[in-house]
Design an enzyme around this catalytic site. Structure first.
Site, PDB file in Angstrom:
ATOM      1  N   ASN A 165     -52.010 -10.350  41.063  1.00 23.52           N
ATOM      2  CA  ASN A 165     -50.990 -10.777  42.035  1.00 23.52           C
ATOM      3  C   ASN A 165     -51.619 -11.593  43.168  1.00 23.52           C
ATOM      4  O   ASN A 165     -51.476 -11.270  44.357  1.00 23.52           O
ATOM      5  CB  ASN A 165     -50.281  -9.541  42.598  1.00 23.52           C
ATOM      6  N   ASP A 258     -43.331  -7.907  39.204  1.00 24.25           N
ATOM      7  CA  ASP A 258     -43.314  -6.480  39.527  1.00 24.25           C
ATOM      8  C   ASP A 258     -42.398  -5.732  38.562  1.00 24.25           C
ATOM      9  O   ASP A 258     -42.698  -4.602  38.146  1.00 24.25           O
ATOM     10  CB  ASP A 258     -42.849  -6.265  40.963  1.00 24.25           C
TER      11      ASP A 258
END
Length: 317
Positions: A165, A258
């Protein structure tokens, strides 16, 4: 506890109209952060999750804790910090395929997390530890908090799921990002990079070479995500590709990764074969893009089943 995660969640402001933010006069306030997105996604699928963090001892912080607790996530390890504010960010949706995010998080309460905030007994009782590459980029103390969590996970043989991320602007340099994310990758069992993130870390290479580089660091499973195309999976003995689920209209792509992580971890907890875990991740990631907001589109088990059945019917026809 099924999954514990740690990181920053912020008050998020989304304009009620599309276009450049300078022209927006009204905003909707929501709460979002990569780690709580995953925790909430898993809760909605029937799993028990916990979140470690700090928030400001302010109205945004209080509202944030109430919101995350209301979704069923354990917030017993979240501290209210009177010396720093809750972070904020703004979304700018110029059109459905052109979304910008502006962060106001420097000096936030969450950036003051430290190794002392990580309780050994809390990590010891979870089935999986979820880590992203955002938290260690927030500050030196946050990096040390992540490393402490990883040490406890190793001690108690808790498998680690790591989503790089990458937020390049949070790091002091590309070299620092590569070094520190590499350190975390060495402690991870399952790694979930996007293809562009693998390229950032290792330079130009084939997908197989990216997977090999991660596995050389110690990962048993590597999932290389290609957005709307789908995801490639690699283990020591197998590899394959699982196509994504097409959606008619992408409303807001933020949070899809996510959602993917939540679906994949849910598949792990359910004992599904790897290909089915990836498919579940793809499905939730696709659903998330159809709703404005990071967590608003996360499905429960019934919604997920309906979505996959409808999409399967479309393919069969």
């Amino acid at each position: 506890m099924d999954v514990i995660t740690l990181g920053e969640t912020m008050a998020m402001f989304s304009p009620d109209t599309m276009g450049k933010m300078r022209y927006a006069s009204q905003y909707s306030r929501k709460f979002a952060g990569a780690e709580t997105n995953v925790a909430i996604g898993l809760q909605r699928l029937g799993f028990q999750t916990g979140w470690i963090s700090r928030v400001g001892d302010d109205e945004f912080g209080k509202g944030l804790i109430h919101f995350v607790r209301g979704e069923g996530v354990d917030v017993s390890q979240v501290q209210a910090d009177s010396r720093a504010p809750t972070g904020l960010y703004f979304k700018e949706i110029r059109h459905e395929q052109d979304v910008y995010v502006y962060y106001y998080r420097a000096g936030s309460a969450a950036s003051r997390m430290s190794a002392d905030d990580i309780q050994e007994t809390y990590i010891a009782q979870t089935k999986y530890l979820h880590i992203t590459g955002i938290t260690p980029a927030l500050s030196e103390s946050c990096f040390q908090a992540v490393m402490q969590a990883l040490r406890f996970a190793e001690k108690y043989r808790v498998p680690v799921v790591f989503d790089p991320n990458i937020r390049e602007k949070l790091w002091d340099s590309k070299q620092q990002a590569r070094e520190r994310l590499g350190q975390i990758a060495k402690q991870a069992d399952i790694i979930l990079p996007g293809v562009s993130e693998a390229r950032y870390l290792f330079g130009d290479a084939s997908l197989e070479q990216y997977a090999q580089r991660f596995m050389e660091k110690g990962a048993s499973t590597v999932i290389l995500k290609e957005g709307s195309k789908g995801a490639h999976f690699f283990t020591k003995d197998s590899h394959g590709f699982v196509p994504s689920y097409p959606v008619e209209r992408v409303v807001d792509p933020i949070g899809a990764g996510d959602g993917f992580a939540a679906g994949l971890i849910a598949g792990l907890l359910e004992g599904l074969p790897l290909e089915e875990r990836v498919a579940k991740g793809n499905a939730i990631g696709a659903i998330v893009t159809t709703v404005n907001g990071d967590v608003e589109g996360l499905p429960d088990a019934d919604e997920l089943a309906r979505f996959t059945q409808v999409k399967k019917g479309d393919v069969d026809r």
